[in-house]
Design an enzyme around this catalytic site. Structure first.
Site, mmCIF file in Angstrom:
data_model
loop_
_atom_site.group_PDB
_atom_site.id
_atom_site.type_symbol
_atom_site.label_atom_id
_atom_site.label_comp_id
_atom_site.label_asym_id
_atom_site.label_seq_id
_atom_site.Cartn_x
_atom_site.Cartn_y
_atom_site.Cartn_z
ATOM 1 N N ARG A 1 0.839 -1.191 0.000
ATOM 2 C CA ARG A 1 0.000 0.000 0.000
ATOM 3 C C ARG A 1 0.881 1.250 0.000
ATOM 4 O O ARG A 1 2.052 1.201 0.399
ATOM 5 C CB ARG A 1 -0.912 0.017 1.225
ATOM 6 C CG ARG A 1 -1.817 -1.197 1.348
ATOM 7 C CD ARG A 1 -2.605 -1.141 2.647
ATOM 8 N NE ARG A 1 -3.525 -2.259 2.782
ATOM 9 C CZ ARG A 1 -3.223 -3.416 3.375
ATOM 10 N NH1 ARG A 1 -2.009 -3.592 3.896
ATOM 11 N NH2 ARG A 1 -4.118 -4.387 3.466
ATOM 12 N N LYS B 1 -1.822 -1.761 8.012
ATOM 13 C CA LYS B 1 -3.200 -1.304 8.131
ATOM 14 C C LYS B 1 -4.039 -2.274 8.947
ATOM 15 O O LYS B 1 -4.960 -1.871 9.676
ATOM 16 C CB LYS B 1 -3.801 -1.135 6.729
ATOM 17 C CG LYS B 1 -5.268 -0.728 6.707
ATOM 18 C CD LYS B 1 -5.771 -0.645 5.281
ATOM 19 C CE LYS B 1 -7.262 -0.314 5.246
ATOM 20 N NZ LYS B 1 -7.776 -0.261 3.849
ATOM 21 N N HIS C 1 -3.421 3.777 -6.048
ATOM 22 C CA HIS C 1 -3.846 2.528 -5.409
ATOM 23 C C HIS C 1 -4.132 1.439 -6.431
ATOM 24 O O HIS C 1 -4.102 0.248 -6.099
ATOM 25 C CB HIS C 1 -5.100 2.771 -4.552
ATOM 26 C CG HIS C 1 -5.401 1.645 -3.614
ATOM 27 N ND1 HIS C 1 -4.595 1.311 -2.533
ATOM 28 C CD2 HIS C 1 -6.417 0.735 -3.596
ATOM 29 C CE1 HIS C 1 -5.108 0.279 -1.894
ATOM 30 N NE2 HIS C 1 -6.207 -0.095 -2.514
ATOM 31 N N ARG D 1 -1.654 -1.376 -6.762
ATOM 32 C CA ARG D 1 -1.787 -2.543 -5.884
ATOM 33 C C ARG D 1 -2.641 -3.624 -6.552
ATOM 34 O O ARG D 1 -2.355 -4.818 -6.420
ATOM 35 C CB ARG D 1 -2.378 -2.112 -4.545
ATOM 36 C CG ARG D 1 -2.576 -3.226 -3.524
ATOM 37 C CD ARG D 1 -2.773 -2.629 -2.136
ATOM 38 N NE ARG D 1 -3.394 -3.525 -1.187
ATOM 39 C CZ ARG D 1 -2.780 -4.469 -0.504
ATOM 40 N NH1 ARG D 1 -1.481 -4.666 -0.688
ATOM 41 N NH2 ARG D 1 -3.430 -5.220 0.369
ATOM 42 N N HIS E 1 -3.634 -9.314 2.583
ATOM 43 C CA HIS E 1 -5.089 -9.416 2.674
ATOM 44 C C HIS E 1 -5.470 -10.478 3.702
ATOM 45 O O HIS E 1 -4.889 -11.550 3.742
ATOM 46 C CB HIS E 1 -5.690 -9.782 1.315
ATOM 47 C CG HIS E 1 -5.564 -8.682 0.308
ATOM 48 N ND1 HIS E 1 -4.668 -8.729 -0.725
ATOM 49 C CD2 HIS E 1 -6.212 -7.500 0.192
ATOM 50 C CE1 HIS E 1 -4.768 -7.626 -1.450
ATOM 51 N NE2 HIS E 1 -5.699 -6.872 -0.909
ATOM 52 N N TYR F 1 -8.946 -7.434 -5.347
ATOM 53 C CA TYR F 1 -7.700 -6.885 -5.897
ATOM 54 C C TYR F 1 -7.120 -7.749 -7.015
ATOM 55 O O TYR F 1 -6.241 -7.303 -7.739
ATOM 56 C CB TYR F 1 -6.654 -6.735 -4.780
ATOM 57 C CG TYR F 1 -6.907 -5.543 -3.895
ATOM 58 C CD1 TYR F 1 -6.228 -4.344 -4.105
ATOM 59 C CD2 TYR F 1 -7.822 -5.596 -2.866
ATOM 60 C CE1 TYR F 1 -6.460 -3.236 -3.306
ATOM 61 C CE2 TYR F 1 -8.072 -4.499 -2.058
ATOM 62 C CZ TYR F 1 -7.376 -3.319 -2.281
ATOM 63 O OH TYR F 1 -7.625 -2.227 -1.493
#
Length: 327
Positions: free
Chosen positions: A199, A224, A279, A282, A305, A314
Site C-alpha cells: 500500500r 493497516k 492505489h 496494488r 489481505h 484486488y
C-alpha cells in the site's frame, strides 16, 4: 408503583420499584403520563428496564466529542476518522438526544448523505457511527442500542478493476524519470509498488533499517490490519532499491502522501493515461503476483489481505489469460 399528579399545566409521572432508582417524567396530558408509566413498569417486570435519563440528556454530539478526545487518537485511522467525525458534529443528526436516535432518524441521515457523497463514503460514515454507539454502550454505560444495525446499508458499487497495461507502465515510468526538477523518488516508488503490492502508506513508512537486501525482504512492523508483515522482494525490486539514494532521515521514500498524489496525477497527464490512481498499482501488482503464486495462502501473505473476499477485489485476471490456462 406509579403515581400521576398535575403540576401546573403539566402531568408528572413517577415510577418507583424496590431495587431501581425512581423514574420521573412530565407530559402534556395525563393519558401520556399514564402510558409512559405503564411502559416503564412492563420493562421492569420483563427485566429489560434501563434508566433513560442519561440518554435523554446526552446528545450524539456530546458522545462524538468525547470519542474524539478519548478513543479516536488511539486508532490507526485516527486522521481520517477525525475528519469524518467533525463533519458528523455539523449534521442535524448530532443534535438528537441519544434516546431519540431511532432507525428512522439514522435512515434519514443516510439518505441525506447519499445525495452528496458516494455509497462507499456513507457506508464508512455508518461504520464509524456504529463504533461510537457500541463504545458508548459498552464502555461508558449509556443505556442505548446501536440502531445503525437496524437500518439498510447502501448497496456498495463494484470494486475498481482498473489495471495498468504494459504500454501504460512504460509511459508512466518514462513520465516520472528523474530528469530536471522531477522527484528522484517517484520512479522507484512506482516500481517497488508494482513488484510488491504494498500500500502507499506502507511504502512511505518503510525504513532502511527494516530492509534486508541480502535476504530480499522488507519488514512492515505495523500495517493497516494491525499486524507486522514481511514482504519478499523480487530481483527487480532489489535492483531498484540498491540504485536509490539514501535519505538522512532513514526513510526509503522520503516523500509525503500529498506529494505522491500530486506528482502521480501530473505524470499520468504527461503520459496520456486516464482513470488511473496510485492505489490501482496494488491491483495490478496483486494480479501479476497471482500468476507466480498460485497458492492463495502464499499470495495473501505477500499482499497482506486477511480474507479471500478482499483478495478477490484486488485480483483481476483477464478472461483471455484464464482461457489460455484452460487449454
Amino acid at each position: 408503583m406509579a403515581s400521576i399528579r398535575q403540576r401546573g399545566e403539566r402531568w408528572q409521572a413517577r415510577v418507583t420499584r424496590r431495587g431501581f432508582p425512581p423514574e420521573t417524567k412530565s407530559f402534556r396530558t395525563r393519558h401520556e403520563a399514564e402510558a409512559w408509566a405503564r411502559s416503564i413498569e412492563v420493562e421492569v417486570d420483563k427485566g429489560t428496564y434501563q434508566n433513560r435519563t442519561l440518554a435523554e440528556r446526552t446528545t450524539l454530539a456530546d458522545v462524538v466529542r468525547r470519542y474524539l478526545e478519548e478513543v479516536n487518537p488511539l486508532k490507526k485511522s485516527a486522521k481520517d476518522d477525525a475528519i469524518r467525525l467533525t463533519a458528523l458534529l455539523k449534521s442535524r443528526l448530532a443534535k438528537h438526544a441519544l434516546a431519540n436516535l431511532t432507525p428512522a432518524v439514522v435512515g434519514a441521515y443516510r439518505d441525506e448523505r447519499l445525495r452528496s457523497v458516494s455509497a462507499a463514503t456513507v457506508i464508512r460514515d455508518l461504520a464509524v457511527l456504529s463504533s461510537i454507539l457500541n463504545h458508548a454502550r459498552r464502555e461508558w454505560g449509556l443505556p442505548i442500542e446501536n440502531v445503525v444495525r437496524l437500518i439498510r446499508k447502501p448497496r456498495q458499487s463494484q470494486g475498481r478493476d482498473r489495471l495498468l497495461s504494459d504500454d501504460e507502465e512504460t509511459a508512466l515510468l518514462h513520465a516520472v524519470a528523474p530528469v530536471g526538477r522531477r522527484s528522484p523518488w517517484m520512479q522507484p516508488l512506482i516500481v517497488v509498488a508494482l513488484e510488491t503490492a504494498m500500500r502507499r502508506g506502507e511504502l512511505l513508512s518503510l525504513r532502511w533499517e527494516n530492509v534486508n537486501l541480502d535476504k530480499r525482504t522488507a519488514l512492515l512492523p505495523d500495517t493497516k490490519n494491525g499486524t507486522r508483515r514481511i514482504v519478499p522482494l523480487s530481483s527487480k525490486a532489489i535492483n531498484t532499491l540498491r540504485s536509490m539514494p539514501r535519505s538522512l532521515d532513514g526513510r526509503v521514500f522520503p516523500i509525503s502522501a500529498v506529494a505522491v498524489h500530486q506528482r502521480f496525477t501530473l505524470a499520468c497527464n504527461r503520459a496520456g493515461i486516464t482513470g488511473l490512481r496510485f492505489h490501482d498499482l496494488r491491483h495490478a501488482a496483486t494480479t501479476r503476483l497471482a500468476e507466480k503464486l498460485t497458492n492463495l495462502a502464499e499470495l495473501s501473505a505477500v499482499t497482506g489481505h486477511k480474507s479471500l473476499q478482499m483478495l478477490k477485489r484486488y485480483y483481476h485476471p483477464s478472461a483471455e489469460a484464464l482461457a489460455t490456462k484452460l487449454g
